[in-house]
Design an enzyme around this catalytic site. Sequence first.
Site, PDB file in Angstrom:
ATOM      1  N   GLU A 124      -5.568  -8.500   0.921  1.00  0.00           N
ATOM      2  CA  GLU A 124      -6.236  -8.099   2.168  1.00  0.00           C
ATOM      3  C   GLU A 124      -7.699  -7.812   1.898  1.00  0.00           C
ATOM      4  OE1 GLU A 124      -4.611  -4.779   4.414  1.00  0.00           O
ATOM      5  OE2 GLU A 124      -2.574  -5.498   4.039  1.00  0.00           O
ATOM      6  N   GLU A 132       0.798  -1.219   0.000  1.00  0.00           N
ATOM      7  CA  GLU A 132       0.000   0.000   0.000  1.00  0.00           C
ATOM      8  C   GLU A 132       0.836   1.278   0.000  1.00  0.00           C
ATOM      9  OE1 GLU A 132      -2.733  -0.335   3.281  1.00  0.00           O
ATOM     10  OE2 GLU A 132      -3.823  -1.983   2.383  1.00  0.00           O
TER      11      GLU A 132
HETATM   12  O1  IFM Z   1      -4.384  -2.833   9.245  1.00  0.00           O
HETATM   13  C1  IFM Z   1      -4.296  -2.324   7.959  1.00  0.00           C
HETATM   14  C2  IFM Z   1      -3.129  -2.957   7.223  1.00  0.00           C
HETATM   15  O2  IFM Z   1      -1.932  -2.748   7.884  1.00  0.00           O
HETATM   16  C3  IFM Z   1      -3.003  -2.356   5.837  1.00  0.00           C
HETATM   17  N1  IFM Z   1      -4.248  -2.400   5.138  1.00  0.00           N
HETATM   18  C4  IFM Z   1      -5.430  -1.944   5.812  1.00  0.00           C
HETATM   19  C5  IFM Z   1      -5.550  -2.604   7.176  1.00  0.00           C
HETATM   20  C6  IFM Z   1      -6.817  -2.110   7.892  1.00  0.00           C
HETATM   21  O3  IFM Z   1      -6.762  -0.748   8.081  1.00  0.00           O
END
Ligand code: IFM
Length: 447
Positions: free
Chosen positions: A352, A169
């Site tokens: 994710e 990210e």
């Molecule tokens: O916890 C975070 C993660 O570290 C990166 N992506 C989003 C998640 C939720 O906010």
Amino acid sequence: MKLLLPKDSIMQTSKFTFGVATSSFQIEGGADKRLPSIWDTFCSTENKIKDGSNGDIACDHFTHWHDDIEMIASLGVDAYRFSISWPRVIKQDGSLNQDGVNFYLQILNKLSEKNIKAFVTFYHWDLPQHIEDNGGWLNRETAYMFRDYVNLITQAFANKVYSYATINEPFCSAYLGYEIGLHAPGKVGKEYGKKAVHHLLLAHGLAMQVLQKNSPETLNGIVLNFTPCYPLTDKKEDVVAAQLADDHFNQWYIKPILDGEYPELLDKLPQEERPEIFENDLTIISQPIDYLGINYYSRAIYRSDDKEQFIQEVPLNVPLTDMGWEIYPEAFTELLVSLNEKYNLPPVYITENGAAMPDVITDGVVNDIDRVEYFQSHLYAVNNAIAQGVNICGYFAWSLMDNFEWAEGYLKRFGLVHVDYETQKRTIKTSGSAYRDLINQRHIKSE
Ligand code: IFM
């Protein structure tokens, strides 16, 4: 409560990877056994973390890693996605910290013993503080330091990893960290954000070159987060506002990697906001990748504004997670399908997806039906995208266990497993059991 596998889907076969994900700073603790990172500094700055907490202990995975992997194995997943703490494995002089490397080697060995594929991310936001002191991601030199770190680690981890992601990210590191200051290192200024992005993407490209040389047999790529942008109304000015937001927050990160150029918006940026782009930078950034990791949680709605150009609306009267994020799985399908139309996508992994919910533990049980429902609707959304031709090979639930949720501290819980931070006791939630049963269902079906 059950999670169902979509019918007639590749998700029902062992060709599809199901996993769980975490990151180093969010779970490890063991802060005294590594160099300080920007998140240590940020946490010790007043009013940055909602509950005033830090990552010194977190889930103490540094001590509990062995049992945690047993727990991961008990969920029956094919893969575990985790990140390496740069300040744990590299000393200030740039050489390898063998103790830190050994910590991850034990994890990799244990995962291999359990037949779980290791998806390793090199950078999930915990930049060594001494590198930030030298300008951090605003300094081009950081990209080369990242390349050197990747070079040393790929040699140390030889043959133990299934997949590498360079960076997690870059939007969060650059925009939240260097433009609006919500994340470490907490810099604020429009003139910083896009400069930081450019160096993060350069770091990605340089690391891909190293991976092609040192680790050609692993699946190598990057993880990007997307928050699809929708207009408040179908009035032209709102549609334009949403497109502009999309260019800034989504396309800005994927287009240089897959097309070798930034969105046209680059030419319209005021001079002070433009990154300095050297001649070969975009060629380096657009190295071929073996896969693209996509993180999705929610969508955002925009309206036009004379001064700011676009303004994000606060979601009202819609279902929300405990983060205040709208639950809108349709946007997940639309995102995947639209990316597939716009770009020549490599194989995609959902690296994710998940939800913070206001969990309650009663008599040792967390009956998080709301999270199960979130997972169910989003798994269907992924399957709808597969049905429309998107090549999606895997899905990772965020997160394996409750952990340090950045600026929210420990107030938000995303885990399939509940963590009692006083005792470090882990309790599998209803969602964790449902995820396990979903994966087992698939194994039975594919036999
Ligand atoms: O916890 C975070 C993660 O570290 C990166 N992506 C989003 C998640 C939720 O906010």
